[in-house]
Design a protein around this motif. Structure first.
Motif, PDB file in Angstrom:
ATOM      1  N   PRO A   1      -9.571  -3.435  -4.857  1.00 29.27           N
ATOM      2  CA  PRO A   1      -9.181  -2.425  -3.873  1.00 29.27           C
ATOM      3  C   PRO A   1     -10.265  -1.377  -3.669  1.00 29.27           C
ATOM      4  O   PRO A   1     -11.193  -1.236  -4.465  1.00 29.27           O
TER       5      PRO A   1
ATOM      6  N   PHE B   1      -5.314  -1.402  -1.424  1.00 32.05           N
ATOM      7  CA  PHE B   1      -5.497  -2.775  -0.957  1.00 32.05           C
ATOM      8  C   PHE B   1      -5.045  -2.944   0.496  1.00 32.05           C
ATOM      9  O   PHE B   1      -5.336  -3.961   1.118  1.00 32.05           O
TER      10      PHE B   1
ATOM     11  N   GLN C   1      -2.631  -7.237  -2.721  1.00 34.34           N
ATOM     12  CA  GLN C   1      -1.741  -7.311  -3.876  1.00 34.34           C
ATOM     13  C   GLN C   1      -1.431  -5.883  -4.321  1.00 34.34           C
ATOM     14  O   GLN C   1      -1.959  -4.916  -3.770  1.00 34.34           O
TER      15      GLN C   1
ATOM     16  N   PRO D   1       0.652  -1.677  -3.134  1.00 33.24           N
ATOM     17  CA  PRO D   1      -0.732  -1.956  -2.735  1.00 33.24           C
ATOM     18  C   PRO D   1      -1.574  -0.697  -2.540  1.00 33.24           C
ATOM     19  O   PRO D   1      -2.795  -0.779  -2.515  1.00 33.24           O
TER      20      PRO D   1
ATOM     21  N   GLY E   1      -6.602  -4.898  -9.090  1.00 32.33           N
ATOM     22  CA  GLY E   1      -5.340  -5.490  -8.727  1.00 32.33           C
ATOM     23  C   GLY E   1      -4.533  -5.900  -9.940  1.00 32.33           C
ATOM     24  O   GLY E   1      -5.056  -6.027 -11.054  1.00 32.33           O
TER      25      GLY E   1
END
Length: 872
Positions: free
Chosen positions: A485, A511, A525, A557, A583
């Motif tokens: 991310p 994300f 995710q 996310p 993640g």
């Protein structure tokens, strides 16, 4: 803006075609079997002329030639030297005259005329703002590199990697003026005091010489990295821990040909290098008879393999006599091979390892799109998922990308073989991209590089800064890092603390971004964790410190994250806090950490001055501006004519909403207690930052603040006491009232001046700029300086003022202060300030700032505990 809408009309660059000795538009090589049926264009709007009328009226035509299959498209593109304009709408873009149009129609092809584009081609008077409007010649580009090396000798190194064709063939390049060629220079940017090895990010511009916006964007990135090294934490860590190579002009010989027309007419529309030895191409070049080799078809990977170039020497995409035959190609490929390890197997289907290092970026124009390999085939390249996701990210407006379309070269354009990004990926496995900048023209107006226009809502450079920054951030392991991310809006509050006082570190791990086409992040995710490092990143042995989710759980996310940074064991001075997230899911055997983003934390001695730049937490109203053109790293606060540098004695910690308000009182006769600016002027005066006029004991809050006064207040508020150094401005002499303060800001690149040469500002022996210390400061200028001084770098957000549009000069800075309630504006409804649909207030960024307004914005930003709200 949607790309299809942005390019519903063709670039004004084709206006050049009317000037025969300046136009290098390929003649259409007709012939072959019919591949379609002629069709009429769409119904004409009232008053428009028909295709038939355009054919008779305009000597040069912009033609849309439709295809019915990929195979037909690629055959037509090679046969007719189609322009590098996306073909996703079902047609190629080709230029020619009426006889060529008729021949194409006779072949059964569907052909439409872009009437407006053809009209522009026929009017050379429409195009007049290029090199004499600001673009740099080759010599000026190289002087710029020398200047940066002189400014930053431990951060920048100019490397000579070879010679151009004209230099290795002296006396053979005579058009349009004699040219004995150039060295090929690349600027290496890294902190030379930090040992490697370091990952490599490479970017080059100008491989096609007529694409003159590309060297300018490359130079802007050089300046951003170096000029912000001391004030932007991301610039700091990227320069410290990467080897960044920027080559503004890959093809100086070609650039020299283009610029030769810029002294009063239009620059020459030349694409290839200076090699004039092949074929019977005419000199000077004429339409369809263009000497030189296309360096971007000359690379020694899949050279000439697949119909993506031509063996005809005078064509625009002539690939040369052999793979890597050109001096420029040899120099660059040799350098790239020395920088990147060979990380990919010999077979076309061999993927590079997920831990592959290095990013290569090849910058082009003229239609906005982010491209990647393969170029020579429609088959997906082996590292497709990661490469496509990186291209999606640099295209994503939500992720500070450029908003362009993205895809493989054949899917967006047509087949290309012997190209640069196929070489760097195909031979070495490097994550490789080619960005075609916006601009609506190979030769856009120079003003569009930095400002909205030419099809760009921000400016060509501003809309691509995030793209270049992201590619640099992920250079260590681009494929693996693309699974992680982003870390956004990283901030330390307060940014300056006394040793032993904690600072709150905050940010957002994200994300949840989409590409420019709306497609979500391929690796979307939930966030699984976040961590930060102090000064030393993990690859250099740094220790991770966990951050927590602000809402208590990592289950989304996008997660706001936080940590209390202990400073008891930190040394006095500036520290860098580097934040990243990962993640919840691993990829292969690796955790999915994303790229770092960073912020500064300044630690001062216990009991020492605390009046340093900090994020604001208090409320405020419309506050004014500073009066100097300042780079994005400048600082600002209000000033008085006679203020002297006096250390602050308050024990309140700046930035703390619970700090005790200033206890002293002031007695300026024109600032009574209870007046609008009293608490703010009191806040600064009680810290010795501002004084009044001793002759009548007034502060004169309604007077305009000057640039010299402003520099003094900024320097004093930030606690700068270092030696002032050698004179940097022609009109600020050593020993003058504001010399020390102006110098201290200029040495930190917080302020710049005006180049000498204007009336009344003659150039001296050193060609020093002028600062104009007695000139008034504007509200927009002060917002920029204060925002940068306080370290505010988060995205600017949704427009808050009617007269401060997104992409305008001061937009980001005004927005950052307004979202913190440091400033507000003037309600709409006054004469000349009508209320729009959102009833947004006006900021009046060009109005001069008063001394009272300046005191207010400075106090709210650096000493928010002084605000009336904080004292209640």
């Amino acid at each position: 803006m949607n790309k299809q809408k942005r390019h519903s009309r063709f670039p004004v660059v084709w206006r050049l075609a009317m000037v025969a000795f300046m136009a290098f538009i390929p003649v259409l090589a007709v012939g072959g079997s019919a591949v379609g049926t002629a069709q009429a264009s769409a119904p004409m709007p009232a008053g428009a002329i028909s295709d038939a009328q355009a054919v008779e009226q305009y000597s040069t035509l912009v033609m849309r030639v439709y295809f019915t299959s990929r195979a037909q498209r690629d055959q037509l593109a090679a046969e007719f030297s189609a322009e590098e304009i996306p073909t996703t709408k079902g047609y190629l873009t080709i230029f020619g005259d009426s006889s060529q149009y008729k021949t194409l129609v006779q072949r059964g092809l569907r052909v439409e005329i872009d009437v407006e584009g053809s009209q522009e081609l026929s009017d050379p008077q429409l195009f007049r703002d290029t090199f004499y409007g600001g673009y740099k010649t080759v010599e000026e580009i190289y002087a710029f590199l020398d200047q940066k090396v002189a400014q930053y000798p431990t951060l920048a190194e100019k490397q000579d990697i070879g010679d151009t064709w004209c230099k290795t063939h002296p006396g053979q390049c005579t058009y349009p003026t004699p040219n004995n060629g150039y060295d090929l220079f690349v600027l290496r940017i890294t902190n030379q005091n930090i040992p490697g090895p370091k990952p490599v990010f490479w970017a080059d511009g100008g491989i096609h010489s007529r694409e003159i916006a590309t060297p300018e964007v490359a130079m802007r990135y050089i300046s951003w990295l170096l000029d912000n090294y001391d004030t932007n934490a991301d610039a700091r860590w990227m320069v410290d821990y990467n080897d960044i190579y920027i080559m503004p002009t890959y093809n100086p010989d070609g650039h020299h040909i283009v610029e030769a027309g810029g002294g009063g007419g239009s620059p020459y529309m030349y694409r290839k290098n200076g090699n004039n030895s092949a074929g019977n191409c005419s000199i000077p070049p004429t339409s369809g008879n263009h000497f030189g080799i296309d360096d971007n078809r000359n690379f020694p990977f899949k050279w000439g393999c697949c119909g993506g170039s031509t063996n005809l020497p005078c064509d625009q995409t002539y690939r040369g006599v052999s793979p890597g035959s050109e001096d420029e190609t040899q120099a660059v490929t040799t350098k790239l091979r020395s920088l990147y390890p060979d990380q990919r197997g010999p077979n076309d289907t061999d993927p590079a390892p997920i831990t592959t290092t290095g990013v290569y970026q090849n910058i082009h124009t003229v239609v906005p799109v982010n491209l990647y390999s393969w170029g020579w085939t429609y088959t997906d390249m082996p590292n497709f998922n990661e490469t496509d996701n990186i291209a999606k990210h640099i295209s994503s407006p939500q992720a500070q990308g450029n908003g362009y379309d993205y895809g493989s070269i054949p899917n967006m354009l047509y087949v290309v073989d012997g190209g640069s990004i196929d070489f760097t990926y195909g031979e070495m496995g490097v994550a490789s991209f080619s960005t075609e900048l916006s601009g609506n023209s190979f030769l856009p107006s120079f003003t569009c590089i930095d400002n909205p226009g030419c099809g760009s809502t921000q400016g060509i450079w501003p809309e691509n800064k995030g793209m270049l920054t992201y590619l640099t951030k992920i250079a260590r392991t681009p494929y693996l890092t693309s699974h992680g991310p982003d870390a956004n809006t990283i901030a330390s509050t307060p940014m300056t603390v006394t040793q032993g006082t904690p600072s709150q570190l905050t940010g957002s791990i994200n994300f949840a971004w989409n590409g420019s086409d709306g497609a979500p992040n391929r690796f979307l995710q939930n966030v699984g964790a976040a961590e930060y490092y102090i000064d030393t990143p993990p690859w250099a042995g740094g220790t991770p410190i966990a951050m927590t989710a602000t809402d208590g759980n990592f289950n989304s996310p996008t997660e706001a994250v936080q940590a209390a940074v202990s400073t008891g064991s930190l040394s006095v001075g500036r520290h860098i806090l580097m934040v990243r997230g990962r993640g919840v899911n691993d990829f292969s055997v690796y955790q999915t950490w994303g790229p770092f983003s960073a912020t500064f934390l300044d630690v001062t001695p216990s009991g020492g001055p605390t009046n340093t730049p900090l994020p604001a937490t208090s409320t405020a109203t419309a506050a004014p501006a500073t009066g100097t053109p300042v780079p994005p790293t400048s600082t600002s606060v209000s000033a008085t004519d006679t203020a002297t540098a006096v250390p602050a004695t308050s024990t309140a910690v700046p930035g703390s909403p619970t700090a005790t308000p200033t206890a002293c009182t002031i007695s300026f006769t024109d600032v009574p207690e209870g007046s609008t600016f009293y608490p703010f002027i009191q806040c600064l005066a009680c810290r010795g930052i501002v004084n009044g006029y001793p002759d009548d004991n007034t502060f004169r809050p309604g007077n305009n603040v000057t640039r010299g006064q402003l520099a003094k207040i900024v320097s004093n508020s930030a606690g700068f006491t270092d030696p002032a150094g050698a004179q940097m401005f022609e009109d600020v002499l050593p020993g003058s009232t504001f010399y020390d303060f102006i110098q201290r800001l200029a040495m930190r690149n917080y302020i710049t001046g005006y180049p000498c040469g204007s009336p009344g500002e003659p150039c001296g022996s050193g060609n020093l700029p002028y600062f104009r210390p007695g000139a008034s400061a504007t509200r927009g200028q002060i917002a920029k300086i204060v925002s940068n001084a306080a370290g505010f770098v988060e995205p600017a957000g949704t427009q808050l003022f009617e007269d401060v549009a997104p992409g305008s000069t001061f937009y980001d800075f005004i927005q950052r202060l307004a979202t913190r309630n440091v400033i507000t504006g003037y309600p709409c409804g006054s004469p000349g300030e009508p209320c729009g649909s959102g009833n947004l207030p006006y900021f009046r960024p060009n109005s001069n700032a008063t001394r009272g307004q300046t005191s207010k914005i400075v106090s709210n930003t650096f000493f928010p505990a002084c605000s009336p709200a904080a004292s209640k």
